[in-house]
Design an enzyme around this catalytic site. Structure first.
Site, mmCIF file in Angstrom:
data_model
loop_
_atom_site.group_PDB
_atom_site.id
_atom_site.type_symbol
_atom_site.label_atom_id
_atom_site.label_comp_id
_atom_site.label_asym_id
_atom_site.label_seq_id
_atom_site.Cartn_x
_atom_site.Cartn_y
_atom_site.Cartn_z
ATOM 1 N N CYS A 113 130.201 62.053 22.160
ATOM 2 C CA CYS A 113 130.128 63.299 21.727
ATOM 3 C C CYS A 113 128.985 64.189 22.611
ATOM 4 O O CYS A 113 129.223 65.515 22.305
ATOM 5 C CB CYS A 113 130.199 63.276 20.186
ATOM 6 S SG CYS A 113 131.770 62.726 19.475
ATOM 7 N N HIS A 253 127.026 70.483 18.017
ATOM 8 C CA HIS A 253 128.307 69.412 18.019
ATOM 9 C C HIS A 253 129.045 69.642 16.619
ATOM 10 O O HIS A 253 128.165 69.424 15.870
ATOM 11 C CB HIS A 253 127.762 68.148 18.392
ATOM 12 C CG HIS A 253 129.004 67.176 18.230
ATOM 13 N ND1 HIS A 253 130.390 67.384 18.826
ATOM 14 C CD2 HIS A 253 128.830 65.882 17.708
ATOM 15 C CE1 HIS A 253 131.000 66.279 18.399
ATOM 16 N NE2 HIS A 253 130.341 65.377 17.877
ATOM 17 N N ASN A 283 136.112 67.576 14.929
ATOM 18 C CA ASN A 283 135.624 67.009 15.975
ATOM 19 C C ASN A 283 136.222 66.759 17.189
ATOM 20 O O ASN A 283 136.979 65.767 17.046
ATOM 21 C CB ASN A 283 134.761 65.762 15.286
ATOM 22 C CG ASN A 283 133.673 64.964 16.370
ATOM 23 O OD1 ASN A 283 133.847 65.506 17.637
ATOM 24 N ND2 ASN A 283 133.015 64.099 15.854
HETATM 25 N N1 COA Z 1 140.411 60.719 2.129
HETATM 26 C C1 COA Z 1 140.220 60.329 0.980
HETATM 27 N N2 COA Z 1 139.516 59.252 0.633
HETATM 28 C C2 COA Z 1 138.695 58.785 1.584
HETATM 29 C C3 COA Z 1 139.037 59.244 3.002
HETATM 30 C C4 COA Z 1 139.986 60.220 3.180
HETATM 31 N N3 COA Z 1 140.156 60.829 4.564
HETATM 32 N N4 COA Z 1 138.145 58.496 3.849
HETATM 33 C C5 COA Z 1 137.474 57.701 2.980
HETATM 34 N N5 COA Z 1 137.962 57.756 1.717
HETATM 35 C C6 COA Z 1 137.082 57.129 0.746
HETATM 36 C C7 COA Z 1 136.683 55.923 1.035
HETATM 37 O O1 COA Z 1 137.781 54.879 0.919
HETATM 38 C C8 COA Z 1 135.629 55.685 -0.288
HETATM 39 O O2 COA Z 1 136.408 55.251 -1.462
HETATM 40 P P1 COA Z 1 135.741 54.058 -2.508
HETATM 41 O O3 COA Z 1 134.526 54.713 -2.907
HETATM 42 O O4 COA Z 1 136.920 53.921 -3.159
HETATM 43 O O5 COA Z 1 135.651 52.974 -1.525
HETATM 44 C C9 COA Z 1 135.023 57.038 -0.541
HETATM 45 O O6 COA Z 1 136.184 57.777 0.153
HETATM 46 C C10 COA Z 1 133.775 57.269 0.086
HETATM 47 O O7 COA Z 1 133.996 56.771 1.589
HETATM 48 P P2 COA Z 1 132.584 56.894 2.523
HETATM 49 O O8 COA Z 1 132.895 56.422 3.656
HETATM 50 O O9 COA Z 1 131.387 56.277 1.683
HETATM 51 O O10 COA Z 1 132.463 58.341 2.412
HETATM 52 P P3 COA Z 1 131.176 59.346 2.770
HETATM 53 O O11 COA Z 1 130.667 60.252 1.736
HETATM 54 O O12 COA Z 1 130.196 58.595 3.609
HETATM 55 O O13 COA Z 1 131.982 60.270 4.007
HETATM 56 C C11 COA Z 1 132.239 60.513 6.305
HETATM 57 C C12 COA Z 1 132.522 59.859 4.987
HETATM 58 C C13 COA Z 1 133.043 59.879 7.406
HETATM 59 C C14 COA Z 1 132.966 62.108 6.089
HETATM 60 C C15 COA Z 1 130.893 60.743 6.637
HETATM 61 O O14 COA Z 1 130.269 59.413 6.424
HETATM 62 C C16 COA Z 1 130.421 61.243 7.829
HETATM 63 O O15 COA Z 1 130.611 62.464 7.916
HETATM 64 N N6 COA Z 1 129.657 60.718 8.665
HETATM 65 C C17 COA Z 1 129.421 61.095 10.033
HETATM 66 C C18 COA Z 1 130.580 60.988 10.752
HETATM 67 C C19 COA Z 1 130.695 61.620 12.170
HETATM 68 O O16 COA Z 1 130.367 62.898 12.078
HETATM 69 N N7 COA Z 1 130.794 61.141 13.077
HETATM 70 C C20 COA Z 1 131.008 61.807 14.419
HETATM 71 C C21 COA Z 1 129.568 61.660 14.937
HETATM 72 S S1 COA Z 1 129.668 62.182 16.750
#
Ligand code: COA
Length: 326
Positions: A113, A253, A283
């Site tokens: 990225c 980004h 993204n």
């Molecule tokens: N739809 C619905 N529920 C979802 C889901 C989706 N697409 N993806 C995950 N969940 C659920 C999970 O299963 C989890 O459920 P549970 O609590 O019953 O186990 C819950 O949502 C929370 O998951 P979690 O992964 O802890 O969520 P989060 O608050 O950390 O958000 C991201 C997830 C990916 C949005 C967040 O971590 C993020 O933005 N990270 C950075 C990612 C990024 O930008 N990467 C690229 C960098 S270059």
């Protein structure tokens, strides 16, 4: 002094645009969850005839037209991607061929990225040495091809697209505060390979012999992103001898709206100064910064003379920032 000046921008998106609601028909997710956690509403997904190189070529054509530069006058192509058409030849040489450039230097860089920021620093250095005069600097990706569509925590986050800049070596004022100091004023890159297992693809030519799928520890990536991005933006401003209140636009980004908000807050920058396209494109990895830049140039937000900070972070981890006067 000689600096690398952005003389044109361009971008390209696959024809197919997929909303969260459409995605929720195939994946166990909802529009509400995606919007609340990420700010994403749409992403473009490449069809069978759309590839990293075809999208990159279309973005380059738009950038060349905007710059008023002929393809044959380009002497350097640096293309950032983690999803090349093939392991080799480089996608940069495919773009070169598609643009009909008989001879130039052309290669890909891989920093996921933050690949576009890496490509900008490499091209900037090559232009400033005087070895090259006119460069195409590209970020292009088809992440849809490396997503695990069974993994709802990652597949909803990414999209496909391409963005390109024409960078030209031009005379530019020494004093960075002067409006005549056009072009790239400072760049700063980092990598910390201890975090390889936070965001990676579980395959490759030298390991599994397959392409593999994207894997991510989302929470950990989020935490590192905010800290690293705010720090590198401050570093690059310090390198340029500028302060955050002088910045007209941050072109970040586009990973997640919450990362954009948190990073801008850390630097004391108002949200109105942050270009946000993650809602429309999701993204797009290395494509996201040049795609956001081109969007904001074409809709009139970014104007000639504006001071811009570009930043990105990605797998590796790798991260970086650049300050430029557009
Ligand atoms: N739809 C619905 N529920 C979802 C889901 C989706 N697409 N993806 C995950 N969940 C659920 C999970 O299963 C989890 O459920 P549970 O609590 O019953 O186990 C819950 O949502 C929370 O998951 P979690 O992964 O802890 O969520 P989060 O608050 O950390 O958000 C991201 C997830 C990916 C949005 C967040 O971590 C993020 O933005 N990270 C950075 C990612 C990024 O930008 N990467 C690229 C960098 S270059």
């Amino acid at each position: 002094m000689i600096r690398s000046v952005v003389t044109g921008t361009g971008s390209a998106l696959p024809v197919r645009r997929v909303s969260n609601a459409e995605l929720a028909q195939e994946v166990d997710t909802s529009d509400e969850w995606i919007v609340e956690r990420t700010g994403i509403r749409f992403r473009h997904i490449a069809g069978p005839d759309e590839t990293t190189a075809t999208l990159a070529t279309d973005a380059c054509k738009a950038a060349l037209a905007a710059a008023g530069v002929l393809a044959v006058d380009i002497d350097l192509i640096v293309l950032a991607t983690a999803t090349p058409d093939q392991t080799f030849p480089s996608s940069a040489t495919k773009v070169q061929a598609a643009l009909g450039i008989p001879d130039c230097v052309a290669f890909d860089v891989a920093a996921v990225c933050s690949g576009f920021l890496y490509a900008v620093q490499v091209a900037d250095a090559m232009l400033k040495t005087g070895l090259h005069a006119k460069a195409l600097v590209i970020g292009a990706e088809t992440f849809s091809r490396i997503l695990d569509w069974e993994d709802r925590a990652t597949c909803v986050l990414f999209g496909d697209g391409a963005g390109a800049l024409v960078l030209e070596a031009r005379e530019s004022a020494d004093n960075v505060a002067s409006p005549d100091a056009r072009g790239i004023l400072a760049t700063r890159l980092h990598a910390d390979g201890r975090h390889n297992d936070m965001l990676y693809v579980d395959g490759g030519p030298s390991t599994t012999g397959t392409v593999g799928k994207l894997r991510m520890k989302g929470r950990e990536v989020f935490r590192h992103a905010v800290v690293n991005l705010a720090a590198v933006m401050q570093e690059v401003l310090d390198l340029a001898g500028l302060e955050s209140h002088q910045v007209d636009w941050v072109v970040p980004h586009q990973a997640n709206a919450r990362i954009l908000d948190a990073t801008a807050r850390k630097l004391g920058l108002p949200p109105e100064k942050v270009v946000v396209t993650v809602d429309q494109h999701a993204n797009t990895s290395a494509a996201s910064v040049p795609l956001a830049l081109d969007t904001a140039v074409r809709d009139g937000r970014i104007k000639r003379g504006d001071l811009l900070v570009l930043e990105a972070m990605g797998g590796g981890f790798t991260w970086g920032a650049a300050v430029l006067r557009y």
